[in-house]
Design a protein around this motif. Structure first.
Motif, PDB file in Angstrom:
ATOM      1  N   PRO A  99      -0.953  -3.233  -7.332  1.00 38.37           N
ATOM      2  CA  PRO A  99      -1.880  -4.216  -6.755  1.00 38.37           C
ATOM      3  C   PRO A  99      -2.283  -5.270  -7.779  1.00 38.37           C
ATOM      4  O   PRO A  99      -2.177  -5.054  -8.983  1.00 38.37           O
ATOM      5  CB  PRO A  99      -3.080  -3.367  -6.323  1.00 38.37           C
ATOM      6  N   MET A 100      -2.754  -6.392  -7.277  1.00 35.37           N
ATOM      7  CA  MET A 100      -3.197  -7.489  -8.139  1.00 35.37           C
ATOM      8  C   MET A 100      -4.559  -7.963  -7.665  1.00 35.37           C
ATOM      9  O   MET A 100      -4.945  -7.717  -6.522  1.00 35.37           O
ATOM     10  CB  MET A 100      -2.228  -8.665  -8.043  1.00 35.37           C
ATOM     11  N   ASN A 101      -5.263  -8.667  -8.536  1.00 33.17           N
ATOM     12  CA  ASN A 101      -6.431  -9.420  -8.086  1.00 33.17           C
ATOM     13  C   ASN A 101      -6.046 -10.906  -8.144  1.00 33.17           C
ATOM     14  O   ASN A 101      -4.966 -11.255  -8.646  1.00 33.17           O
ATOM     15  CB  ASN A 101      -7.673  -9.075  -8.923  1.00 33.17           C
ATOM     16  N   VAL A 133       3.487  -2.700 -23.094  1.00 31.94           N
ATOM     17  CA  VAL A 133       4.361  -2.632 -21.924  1.00 31.94           C
ATOM     18  C   VAL A 133       5.499  -3.634 -22.094  1.00 31.94           C
ATOM     19  O   VAL A 133       5.281  -4.761 -22.553  1.00 31.94           O
ATOM     20  CB  VAL A 133       3.550  -2.869 -20.629  1.00 31.94           C
ATOM     21  N   ILE A 151       6.399   1.956  -5.912  1.00 31.65           N
ATOM     22  CA  ILE A 151       5.539   1.858  -7.099  1.00 31.65           C
ATOM     23  C   ILE A 151       4.477   0.802  -6.765  1.00 31.65           C
ATOM     24  O   ILE A 151       4.699  -0.388  -6.992  1.00 31.65           O
ATOM     25  CB  ILE A 151       6.330   1.406  -8.347  1.00 31.65           C
ATOM     26  N   PRO A 152       3.316   1.213  -6.225  1.00 29.58           N
ATOM     27  CA  PRO A 152       2.310   0.207  -5.861  1.00 29.58           C
ATOM     28  C   PRO A 152       1.766  -0.485  -7.118  1.00 29.58           C
ATOM     29  O   PRO A 152       1.420   0.181  -8.083  1.00 29.58           O
ATOM     30  CB  PRO A 152       1.208   1.025  -5.174  1.00 29.58           C
ATOM     31  N   THR A 188       0.823  -1.220   0.000  1.00 32.51           N
ATOM     32  CA  THR A 188       0.000   0.000   0.000  1.00 32.51           C
ATOM     33  C   THR A 188       0.854   1.266   0.000  1.00 32.51           C
ATOM     34  O   THR A 188       0.486   2.268  -0.605  1.00 32.51           O
ATOM     35  CB  THR A 188      -0.952   0.044   1.208  1.00 32.51           C
ATOM     36  N   ARG A 215      -4.847 -12.218 -11.508  1.00 33.73           N
ATOM     37  CA  ARG A 215      -3.515 -11.727 -11.903  1.00 33.73           C
ATOM     38  C   ARG A 215      -2.412 -12.435 -11.119  1.00 33.73           C
ATOM     39  O   ARG A 215      -1.367 -12.756 -11.674  1.00 33.73           O
ATOM     40  CB  ARG A 215      -3.422 -10.219 -11.649  1.00 33.73           C
ATOM     41  N   LEU A 273      -6.574  -5.559 -25.164  1.00 36.65           N
ATOM     42  CA  LEU A 273      -6.205  -4.200 -24.789  1.00 36.65           C
ATOM     43  C   LEU A 273      -4.708  -3.928 -24.795  1.00 36.65           C
ATOM     44  O   LEU A 273      -4.291  -2.776 -24.844  1.00 36.65           O
ATOM     45  CB  LEU A 273      -6.742  -3.878 -23.382  1.00 36.65           C
ATOM     46  N   GLU A 274      -3.913  -4.996 -24.689  1.00 33.84           N
ATOM     47  CA  GLU A 274      -2.488  -4.789 -24.455  1.00 33.84           C
ATOM     48  C   GLU A 274      -1.600  -5.676 -25.319  1.00 33.84           C
ATOM     49  O   GLU A 274      -1.999  -6.776 -25.696  1.00 33.84           O
ATOM     50  CB  GLU A 274      -2.144  -5.140 -23.003  1.00 33.84           C
TER      51      GLU A 274
END
Lengths: 120, 310
Positions: free
Chosen positions: B30-32, B268, B27-28, B23, B35, B233-234
Motif C-alpha cells: 500500500p501507499m499513501n 532495500v 505482495i500487498p 488488498t 508515496r 531510516l533507510e
C-alpha cells in the motif's frame, strides 16, 4: 490488563483483531501508519506489538528495525501480521528480529491463543 | 465502464483506488498520497496518459503509463475486487498501449511479480516478452563486524550527487526502469514534488534529496562503486558497479563499506538482475524478498537476446 498495539492500515482487519482480542480482556491501541505506530509505541510501551508488514507510509520491515532499536522496546514482542506468502513472511520475521508472524486472514478460533503464547 | 485520464483525479483518489486494487494481491504494497506522488515523480509517470476505469460513480481500476523519450512503462495496473472478471484490466492495458503508440512510444516495458500467472498471461496476450528476472532484496540494519573490506580498500572517494549521476550515465548495462539514470536524476525533484514547486525555488541545494556514493580502489587492483539515497531510516536506490575485479567479491566489499558508514539504516534494493553481483549482495547480508519478471513489448524489428521463460 495487557496492552497490545496494532499497527494496521486496513479498517476491516483492525476491527476483526480488536473484536477477538478485546473479548479476551486485552487493551487495544491502534495506529493506521508507521509514524503514528512509532509515537504510540514509545509513549505507551505496549506488552506486544502486532504489525502489518505492508503499511502506506513506510515498509513494515523498516518499522520493525526502528522499534527494535528503541531503548524501551528491546524486549517487547513484535509479531508480524501479513498477507505475504508464508515462507516469505517467516524469513522476513526472522531476519528483522520479529518474535513471530501470523498470516492473514487470521484464523479467528486460533488467533487469541497465538497471541497469548507470545505474551507468556 | 469508461476510461478517464488519471490527471482528472486527485492523488487521494488515485491512492485509495490503487490500495483497494491491491488488498488481496500476492505482495500487498500500500501507499499513501506522498508515496504515490514520489513514485509518479521518480518514474516519470504521465497522469494525462494514465487511465482510471470508472463504472457509474465508482473507480473500478487504474493503470499508469511512464514515459521516457520513445519508451513507455506500464505500472500500477490493477482492478478493484468488485470490478474483476469483466475485462477491465485488459481494457486498461489496451488503452495504455494505445496511448503509448499514439505518443511516440513504440517500445513499452513493465514488470510483473513472479507467480502472478493471470497478469503474466494478460501481458503475453498483448505481445509482451519476458526479458529477465529481477530481485527485490533487503538488509536489516546491523553493524558490520568484518573489517576485511575496510582493510582491502586502498582509496575511498566520497561522491556527490552530480558525480553519482555521471557514473550512472557512463554505464553500459541496460538498467531496469526503476534504476535507470532518469530515475536517479529525478531524486532531485522529490522535494519539489512534495511542495509542488520548482526544485531550485527557494530550497538550498544541499537540502534537496540527493544521491551519495563511494568509489573504491582496492589493494589488489579491483575497483568499483556503490551509490545510494540515504534517508533517516533507510538506504534506497542502491546501485553497485564493479569496474574491475571479481564482481561478487568486489560488490560484497563495496556494500560492507557502505553499511559500515550507515549501520543504523534499513536497506532495500529493487529490481537488481540475478547475476554474479547478487552473490555479493548476499555476502553482505541481503536476502531475497521476492522477484519480478521484466517484460517488453518491443518496437517492430527489435529483439532482446536475454530471453527467459518463467
Amino acid at each position: 490488563m495487557k496492552t497490545i498495539l496494532q499497527i494496521e492500515d486496513n479498517y476491516a482487519n483492525t476491527r476483526l483483531v480488536e473484536r477477538v482480542l478485546e473479548h479476551q480482556g486485552y487493551r487495544l491501541l491502534h495506529a493506521a501508519d508507521g509514524r503514528t505506530g512509532i509515537d504510540i509505541a514509545l509513549q505507551e510501551h505496549p506488552d506486544l506489538i502486532l504489525l502489518d508488514m505492508g503499511l502506506p507510509d513506510m515498509d513494515g520491515q523498516t518499522l520493525v528495525a526502528v522499534l527494535r532499536g528503541a531503548a524501551g522496546l528491546v524486549h517487547t514482542p513484535i509479531v508480524a501480521l501479513t498477507a505475504w506468502p508464508e515462507a516469505t513472511a517467516a524469513q522476513m520475521a526472522v531476519n528483522y528480529g520479529c518474535d513471530g508472524c501470523i498470516t492473514k486472514p487470521i484464523n479467528v478460533t486460533e488467533f487469541a491463543e497465538q497471541i497469548a503464547a507470545y505474551l507468556r | 465502464m469508461i476510461l478517464l485520464p488519471a490527471s482528472e483525479f486527485t492523488l487521494d483518489e488515485l491512492t485509495l483506488a490503487y490500495n483497494q486494487s491491491r488488498t488481496d494481491y500476492l505482495i500487498p504494497m500500500p501507499m499513501n498520497p506522498d508515496r504515490l506522488n514520489e513514485y509518479i515523480t521518480l518514474y516519470d509517470v504521465d497522469l494525462h496518459r494514465s487511465r482510471v476505469a470508472v463504472t457509474g460513480e465508482s473507480i473500478v481500476g487504474l493503470g499508469m503509463l511512464g514515459r521516457r523519450q520513445d519508451q513507455g512503462w506500464v505500472t500500477r495496473l490493477g482492478v478493484l475486487p468488485e470490478g474483476r472478471r469483466q475485462g477491465i484490466g485488459r481494457a486498461l492495458l489496451g488503452e495504455l498501449l494505445h496511448q503509448a503508440a499514439n505518443s511516440g512510444m513504440p517500445e513499452v516495458w513493465l514488470e510483473v511479480i513472479k507467480g502472478n500467472q493471470p497478469a503474466l498471461e494478460l501481458f503475453r496476450s498483448y505481445d509482451f516478452q519476458p526479458t529477465r528476472e529481477l530481485i527485490i532484496a533487503r538488509r536489516p540494519p546491523r553493524a558490520v563486524a568484518n573489517a576485511a573490506a575496510l582493510l582491502a580498500a586502498r582509496k575511498i572517494y566520497y561522491l556527490q550527487h552530480g558525480e553519482v549521476i555521471d557514473l550512472h550515465c557512463a554505464r553500459h548495462e541496460r538498467m531496469n526502469w526503476l534504476n535507470a539514470v532518469d530515475s536517479m536524476r529525478n531524486v532531485r525533484r522529490l522535494a519539489a514534488a512534495s511542495v509542488g514547486s520548482d526544485p531550485h525555488d527557494g530550497v538550498p541545494l544541499h537540502q534537496l534529496p540527493h544521491l551519495s556514493g563511494l568509489l573504491v580502489e582496492f589493494h589488489d587492483g579491483s575497483r568499483g562503486w556503490v551509490t545510494y539515497l540515504a534517508t533517516t531510516l533507510e538506504l534506497k536506490r542502491i546501485s553497485v558497479e564493479v569496474t574491475y575485479g571479481p564482481p561478487d567479491v568486489v560488490a560484497a566489499c563495496l556494500l560492507e563499506l557502505l553499511h559500515r558508514h550507515h549501520a543504523a539504516q534499513d536497506a532495500v534494493v529493487e529490481n537488481i538482475p540475478d547475476d554474479v553481483r547478487w552473490r555479493g549482495f548476499q555476502r553482505a547480508g541481503y536476502f531475497e524478498v521476492f522477484r519480478r519478471i521484466e517484460m517488453v513489448r518491443p518496437a517492430e524489428n527489435v529483439t532482446y537476446t536475454n530471453e527467459f521463460s518463467p
